[in-house]
Design a protein around this motif. Structure first.
Motif, PDB file in Angstrom:
ATOM      1  N   ASP A  35       0.822  -1.196   0.000  1.00 44.20           N
ATOM      2  CA  ASP A  35       0.000   0.000   0.000  1.00 44.20           C
ATOM      3  C   ASP A  35       0.867   1.261   0.000  1.00 44.20           C
ATOM      4  O   ASP A  35       2.067   1.203   0.219  1.00 44.20           O
ATOM      5  N   ASP A  36       0.245   2.381  -0.270  1.00 37.72           N
ATOM      6  CA  ASP A  36       0.976   3.636  -0.396  1.00 37.72           C
ATOM      7  C   ASP A  36       1.794   3.954   0.850  1.00 37.72           C
ATOM      8  O   ASP A  36       2.936   4.400   0.739  1.00 37.72           O
ATOM      9  N   ASP A  37       1.234   3.726   2.028  1.00 35.05           N
ATOM     10  CA  ASP A  37       1.954   4.055   3.267  1.00 35.05           C
ATOM     11  C   ASP A  37       3.224   3.226   3.406  1.00 35.05           C
ATOM     12  O   ASP A  37       4.288   3.754   3.696  1.00 35.05           O
ATOM     13  N   LEU A  38       3.116   1.934   3.198  1.00 34.72           N
ATOM     14  CA  LEU A  38       4.280   1.068   3.351  1.00 34.72           C
ATOM     15  C   LEU A  38       5.334   1.337   2.283  1.00 34.72           C
ATOM     16  O   LEU A  38       6.526   1.269   2.556  1.00 34.72           O
ATOM     17  N   SER A  39       4.883   1.679   1.098  1.00 39.84           N
ATOM     18  CA  SER A  39       5.858   1.950   0.033  1.00 39.84           C
ATOM     19  C   SER A  39       6.693   3.193   0.340  1.00 39.84           C
ATOM     20  O   SER A  39       7.776   3.358  -0.216  1.00 39.84           O
ATOM     21  N   LYS A  40       6.200   4.044   1.229  1.00 42.00           N
ATOM     22  CA  LYS A  40       6.929   5.269   1.603  1.00 42.00           C
ATOM     23  C   LYS A  40       7.716   5.124   2.905  1.00 42.00           C
ATOM     24  O   LYS A  40       8.405   6.053   3.316  1.00 42.00           O
ATOM     25  N   ASP A  41       7.611   3.979   3.560  1.00 41.03           N
ATOM     26  CA  ASP A  41       8.264   3.760   4.851  1.00 41.03           C
ATOM     27  C   ASP A  41       9.708   3.301   4.623  1.00 41.03           C
ATOM     28  O   ASP A  41       9.967   2.137   4.308  1.00 41.03           O
ATOM     29  N   THR A  42      10.649   4.205   4.785  1.00 45.74           N
ATOM     30  CA  THR A  42      12.059   3.931   4.492  1.00 45.74           C
ATOM     31  C   THR A  42      12.594   2.765   5.304  1.00 45.74           C
ATOM     32  O   THR A  42      13.297   1.896   4.775  1.00 45.74           O
ATOM     33  N   PHE A  43      12.274   2.716   6.578  1.00 48.05           N
ATOM     34  CA  PHE A  43      12.780   1.643   7.428  1.00 48.05           C
ATOM     35  C   PHE A  43      12.303   0.279   6.924  1.00 48.05           C
ATOM     36  O   PHE A  43      13.105  -0.644   6.719  1.00 48.05           O
ATOM     37  N   LEU A  44      10.987   0.133   6.731  1.00 49.07           N
ATOM     38  CA  LEU A  44      10.455  -1.158   6.283  1.00 49.07           C
ATOM     39  C   LEU A  44      10.917  -1.505   4.872  1.00 49.07           C
ATOM     40  O   LEU A  44      11.161  -2.674   4.562  1.00 49.07           O
ATOM     41  N   ARG A  45      11.051  -0.512   4.012  1.00 57.95           N
ATOM     42  CA  ARG A  45      11.584  -0.775   2.672  1.00 57.95           C
ATOM     43  C   ARG A  45      12.957  -1.440   2.788  1.00 57.95           C
ATOM     44  O   ARG A  45      13.233  -2.434   2.118  1.00 57.95           O
ATOM     45  N   ASN A  46      13.804  -0.894   3.656  1.00 55.57           N
ATOM     46  CA  ASN A  46      15.149  -1.448   3.823  1.00 55.57           C
ATOM     47  C   ASN A  46      15.121  -2.858   4.404  1.00 55.57           C
ATOM     48  O   ASN A  46      15.938  -3.699   4.029  1.00 55.57           O
ATOM     49  N   VAL A  47      14.185  -3.130   5.309  1.00 58.44           N
ATOM     50  CA  VAL A  47      14.048  -4.475   5.875  1.00 58.44           C
ATOM     51  C   VAL A  47      13.745  -5.480   4.761  1.00 58.44           C
ATOM     52  O   VAL A  47      14.372  -6.541   4.659  1.00 58.44           O
ATOM     53  N   PHE A  48      12.798  -5.151   3.885  1.00 57.53           N
ATOM     54  CA  PHE A  48      12.429  -6.061   2.804  1.00 57.53           C
ATOM     55  C   PHE A  48      13.536  -6.182   1.764  1.00 57.53           C
ATOM     56  O   PHE A  48      13.785  -7.267   1.235  1.00 57.53           O
ATOM     57  N   ILE A  49      14.198  -5.092   1.458  1.00 59.42           N
ATOM     58  CA  ILE A  49      15.314  -5.134   0.510  1.00 59.42           C
ATOM     59  C   ILE A  49      16.430  -6.023   1.051  1.00 59.42           C
ATOM     60  O   ILE A  49      16.994  -6.848   0.333  1.00 59.42           O
ATOM     61  N   ASP A  50      16.716  -5.895   2.352  1.00 57.95           N
ATOM     62  CA  ASP A  50      17.739  -6.741   2.976  1.00 57.95           C
ATOM     63  C   ASP A  50      17.336  -8.217   2.954  1.00 57.95           C
ATOM     64  O   ASP A  50      18.177  -9.099   2.751  1.00 57.95           O
ATOM     65  N   PHE A  62       6.559  -1.198  -4.802  1.00 54.91           N
ATOM     66  CA  PHE A  62       5.729  -0.243  -5.528  1.00 54.91           C
ATOM     67  C   PHE A  62       4.404  -0.007  -4.817  1.00 54.91           C
ATOM     68  O   PHE A  62       3.854  -0.930  -4.221  1.00 54.91           O
ATOM     69  N   ASN A  63       3.888   1.192  -4.958  1.00 57.53           N
ATOM     70  CA  ASN A  63       2.492   1.411  -4.602  1.00 57.53           C
ATOM     71  C   ASN A  63       1.664   1.028  -5.836  1.00 57.53           C
ATOM     72  O   ASN A  63       2.217   0.648  -6.868  1.00 57.53           O
ATOM     73  N   ILE A  64       0.359   1.121  -5.753  1.00 57.18           N
ATOM     74  CA  ILE A  64      -0.508   0.694  -6.856  1.00 57.18           C
ATOM     75  C   ILE A  64      -0.195   1.467  -8.134  1.00 57.18           C
ATOM     76  O   ILE A  64      -0.060   0.885  -9.207  1.00 57.18           O
ATOM     77  N   GLU A  65      -0.097   2.779  -8.017  1.00 56.50           N
ATOM     78  CA  GLU A  65       0.161   3.604  -9.202  1.00 56.50           C
ATOM     79  C   GLU A  65       1.444   3.185  -9.911  1.00 56.50           C
ATOM     80  O   GLU A  65       1.468   3.047 -11.131  1.00 56.50           O
ATOM     81  N   GLU A  66       2.499   3.003  -9.151  1.00 56.44           N
ATOM     82  CA  GLU A  66       3.779   2.593  -9.739  1.00 56.44           C
ATOM     83  C   GLU A  66       3.685   1.195 -10.339  1.00 56.44           C
ATOM     84  O   GLU A  66       4.238   0.923 -11.408  1.00 56.44           O
ATOM     85  N   ALA A  67       2.986   0.303  -9.640  1.00 55.88           N
ATOM     86  CA  ALA A  67       2.882  -1.088 -10.083  1.00 55.88           C
ATOM     87  C   ALA A  67       2.143  -1.210 -11.414  1.00 55.88           C
ATOM     88  O   ALA A  67       2.479  -2.066 -12.227  1.00 55.88           O
ATOM     89  N   VAL A  68       1.156  -0.354 -11.650  1.00 57.66           N
ATOM     90  CA  VAL A  68       0.422  -0.394 -12.919  1.00 57.66           C
ATOM     91  C   VAL A  68       1.384  -0.180 -14.085  1.00 57.66           C
ATOM     92  O   VAL A  68       1.249  -0.799 -15.132  1.00 57.66           O
ATOM     93  N   GLU A  69       2.375   0.647 -13.889  1.00 59.95           N
ATOM     94  CA  GLU A  69       3.374   0.901 -14.928  1.00 59.95           C
ATOM     95  C   GLU A  69       4.503  -0.132 -14.916  1.00 59.95           C
ATOM     96  O   GLU A  69       4.919  -0.630 -15.964  1.00 59.95           O
ATOM     97  N   LYS A  70       5.003  -0.477 -13.734  1.00 57.72           N
ATOM     98  CA  LYS A  70       6.229  -1.278 -13.631  1.00 57.72           C
ATOM     99  C   LYS A  70       6.020  -2.783 -13.795  1.00 57.72           C
ATOM    100  O   LYS A  70       6.882  -3.467 -14.345  1.00 57.72           O
ATOM    101  N   VAL A  71       4.929  -3.318 -13.305  1.00 53.95           N
ATOM    102  CA  VAL A  71       4.719  -4.770 -13.366  1.00 53.95           C
ATOM    103  C   VAL A  71       4.680  -5.268 -14.814  1.00 53.95           C
ATOM    104  O   VAL A  71       5.364  -6.249 -15.139  1.00 53.95           O
TER     105      VAL A  71
END
Length: 166
Positions: A35-50, A62-71
């Motif tokens: 969701d949009d909130d989680l996609s903007k959460d720097t700490f959690l983004r780094n946890v998942f990337i790690d 991605f949030n929904i908007e980004e995913a429509v383009e990127k997926v």
């Protein structure tokens, strides 16, 4: 290339994905749709990337908007991906916006929340979630409810028979 796994799991990347699903569904990278909130959460983004890095797999969030383009670009690329969304609603919105992510969804953990009912092991759905599943089913997408690969699980009709509608 393709999506080797499309999964709904409110924990996104965790032991079942890292240790079990990646062994039976090969993929070069992991895409997280959140969701949009989680996609903007720097700490959690780094946890998942790690978490992805620990497997040697790239994680894209991605949030929904980004995913429509990127997926669709990822699907048409040279690599194979996992598409993991936190909620069935996110895949519903992608499909409604014309994103073709294949014909199978594996539904993993959906934690208990207000307005949900247990339909299978650690999978709780609301009436709205059932409606999203029905829409996706009518689009020719098979939905399996199973936490781990070698579990028999349930199909959508079986899961709906466990839902009392409350």
């Amino acid at each position: 290339m393709s999506l080797s796994l499309v999964r709904v799991d409110d924990r996104l990347i965790h032991g079942q994905v890292l240790l079990m699903w990646t062994k039976v569904r090969q993929g070069d990278a992991i895409i997280l749709l959140v969701d949009d909130d989680l996609s903007k959460d720097t700490f959690l983004r780094n946890v998942f990337i790690d978490a992805g890095n620990s497997l040697g797999k790239k994680v894209y969030i991605f949030n929904i908007e980004e995913a429509v383009e990127k997926v669709p670009k990822a699907i048409n690329g040279k690599k194979s991906y996992y598409l993991i969304s936190k909620k069935i609603e996110q895949l519903y919105h992608l499909k409604k916006r014309g994103v073709d992510f294949g014909n199978e969804i594996v539904f993993g953990t959906a934690s208990k929340a207000e307005g949900t009912e247990k339909i299978y092991n650690n999978i709780y759905l609301s009436k709205q979630d059932i409606d999203y599943c029905d829409y996706l089913d009518k689009q020719g997408i098979s939905i399996q409810f199973k936490l781990i690969p070698d579990e028999k699980g349930l199909n959508l009709d079986q899961a709906k028979s466990n839902f009392k509608g409350g």
